[in-house]
Design an enzyme around this catalytic site. Sequence first.
Site, PDB file in Angstrom:
ATOM      1  N   HIS A   1     -18.765 -16.451  18.576  1.00  0.00           N
ATOM      2  CA  HIS A   1     -17.910 -16.399  19.772  1.00  0.00           C
ATOM      3  C   HIS A   1     -18.166 -17.702  20.538  1.00  0.00           C
ATOM      4  CE1 HIS A   1     -18.733 -12.024  19.272  1.00  0.00           C
ATOM      5  NE2 HIS A   1     -17.559 -11.821  19.827  1.00  0.00           N
TER       6      HIS A   1
ATOM      7  N   ASP B   1     -21.264 -17.494  22.540  1.00  0.00           N
ATOM      8  CA  ASP B   1     -22.559 -17.458  21.828  1.00  0.00           C
ATOM      9  C   ASP B   1     -23.113 -18.870  21.711  1.00  0.00           C
ATOM     10  OD1 ASP B   1     -21.932 -14.813  21.140  1.00  0.00           O
ATOM     11  OD2 ASP B   1     -21.112 -15.412  19.193  1.00  0.00           O
TER      12      ASP B   1
ATOM     13  N   GLU C   1      -9.272  -7.238  14.927  1.00  0.00           N
ATOM     14  CA  GLU C   1     -10.346  -6.323  14.504  1.00  0.00           C
ATOM     15  C   GLU C   1     -10.170  -4.965  15.191  1.00  0.00           C
ATOM     16  OE1 GLU C   1     -14.286  -8.039  14.459  1.00  0.00           O
ATOM     17  OE2 GLU C   1     -15.174  -6.104  14.990  1.00  0.00           O
TER      18      GLU C   1
ATOM     19  N   GLU D   1     -14.207  -3.375  10.425  1.00  0.00           N
ATOM     20  CA  GLU D   1     -15.649  -3.159  10.602  1.00  0.00           C
ATOM     21  C   GLU D   1     -15.990  -1.715  10.246  1.00  0.00           C
ATOM     22  OE1 GLU D   1     -17.555  -5.097  13.831  1.00  0.00           O
ATOM     23  OE2 GLU D   1     -18.900  -3.404  14.196  1.00  0.00           O
TER      24      GLU D   1
ATOM     25  N   HIS E   1     -16.648   0.668  13.101  1.00  0.00           N
ATOM     26  CA  HIS E   1     -15.440   0.955  13.878  1.00  0.00           C
ATOM     27  C   HIS E   1     -14.593   2.002  13.150  1.00  0.00           C
ATOM     28  CE1 HIS E   1     -15.537  -3.321  15.910  1.00  0.00           C
ATOM     29  NE2 HIS E   1     -16.663  -2.635  16.067  1.00  0.00           N
TER      30      HIS E   1
ATOM     31  N   ASP F   1     -16.248  -6.786   8.619  1.00  0.00           N
ATOM     32  CA  ASP F   1     -17.495  -6.852   9.375  1.00  0.00           C
ATOM     33  C   ASP F   1     -18.395  -5.767   8.793  1.00  0.00           C
ATOM     34  OD1 ASP F   1     -16.950  -8.989  10.970  1.00  0.00           O
ATOM     35  OD2 ASP F   1     -16.991  -7.906  12.871  1.00  0.00           O
TER      36      ASP F   1
ATOM     37  N   ASP G   1     -21.418   2.793  18.494  1.00  0.00           N
ATOM     38  CA  ASP G   1     -21.373   1.695  17.533  1.00  0.00           C
ATOM     39  C   ASP G   1     -22.792   1.129  17.392  1.00  0.00           C
ATOM     40  OD1 ASP G   1     -20.204  -0.225  15.934  1.00  0.00           O
ATOM     41  OD2 ASP G   1     -19.446  -1.443  17.581  1.00  0.00           O
TER      42      ASP G   1
ATOM     43  N   ASP H   1     -24.126  -0.442  14.900  1.00  0.00           N
ATOM     44  CA  ASP H   1     -24.157  -1.764  14.230  1.00  0.00           C
ATOM     45  C   ASP H   1     -25.422  -2.002  13.418  1.00  0.00           C
ATOM     46  OD1 ASP H   1     -21.695  -2.638  15.127  1.00  0.00           O
ATOM     47  OD2 ASP H   1     -22.476  -3.697  16.872  1.00  0.00           O
TER      48      ASP H   1
END
Length: 447
Positions: A103, A106, A234, A270, A273, A298, A309, A311
């Site tokens: 991003h 980031d 996404e 993802e 998701h 993802d 989520d 992850d």
Amino acid sequence: MVEFFADVPGRIPFGGPEAAADLAYRAYDPDRLVLGKRMEDHLRPAVCYWHSFASPGMDIFGQGTFDRPWIDPGVDPMGAARQKMDAAFEFIAKLGVPFFCFHDTDMAPAGADYAETKRNLEAMVEYAAEHMRRTGIRLLWGTANLFGHPRFAAGAATNPDPEAFAYAAAQVKNAIDATHRLGGVNYVLWGGREGYETLLNTRLRREAEQLARFLTLVVEYKHQIGFKGAILVEPKPQEPTKHQYDYDVAAVHGFLERYGLVGEVFVNIEANHATLAGHSFHHEVVYAIDHGIFGSIDANRGDPQCGWDTDQFPNSVEEMSLVLFEILRAGGFTTGGFNFDAKLRRQSIDRSDLFHAHVGGLDTLAQSLLVAARLIEEGALEQARDERYAAWSGPLGRGIIERNLTLADLEQQVVAGTIDPHPVSGRQERLENLVNRTLWRALGTGH
Ligand code: XUL
Ligand code: CO
């Protein structure tokens, strides 16, 4: 350059299934040919910048736990950004992965105003270009963070205030420029705030039109500057907002059809998701492939007991094999790949934990690729699907689909007794066993 991950002295080796070292690949062997193509070229794995380098490891109840010196509020922001990037490229190179994703926020710190933020990003993009040239690491995709700052609390493209839309547009233009400069092969839009908290203050149709306008502007800009990468949306059903418009692949597909964007915009799916939306990861991938909008993945996993989520890094060969089977059957990735949008648990505070997480994820992908390749070679699943629909190639099936048989015609045939359907087995358990047998054979635990 200071070595940050000094506990891992060099590139993680491929040690094979019986490797003695903890940090060695058991299955991921980038140059191994699978169905005539290198493993790395099938999987196109990527490390994400945000979870691994930009996050201090906080959760909603607690502060950061990770050892990330560049996040210290006392450090000079641009110096910290360079230190973070040095550590990121050291990590990715030691892992031996070909791609990364980022991003805008980031990579570069926010400045006092937009102009300074833009200059910061431009400087960090040049710094990244130098790291990429030195290491050969490539960019799978870039994106803009349109969800963290308070100005986007009520949405970016779907904000009731057109100034928020305009600010998001500026930020996305800048992030596409950065992605283009770094030779990125995709650009991703994840609409974390493109949704609503309550219908009491929301005009659904208006927000959809704003979102469509935004996506159209992105597509126009991509062509204007000659960016050849794919534009990917996404899907995610909720979190952070109660309801997100890019709910799942089907919702995104309907939206793209409605606004004439099919063929221009694809999806980045993802795993976690998909499960939040009440689907399997397998379902979302098949839906995208069958509707011509499959783009990239993802890779991660949720927790079966938690409703959010989480992850986590992917670790189920069973789940991933079916996903890879569908991707291989469809001809494989074009611009996409497997981005590890996955984060360490908050207690995983050793620097080497980041390696263990990614090595496990890569081995899971590699092992799944081997299972999927066997499923393709053996052909039994494909054959069972073909047989199940075979009658649609006959005169009745073609007559229905090619539209020359009406309801009245069909009723006439039923009345005449020429049509009398006989149910046949869906063979679900047989097919499940077939997949398991292939999986066990590929994993070397069966015959
Ligand atoms: C959030 C998520 C994002 C996107 C990029 O759940 O997946 O990290 O991948 O913004
Ligand atoms: Co993601």
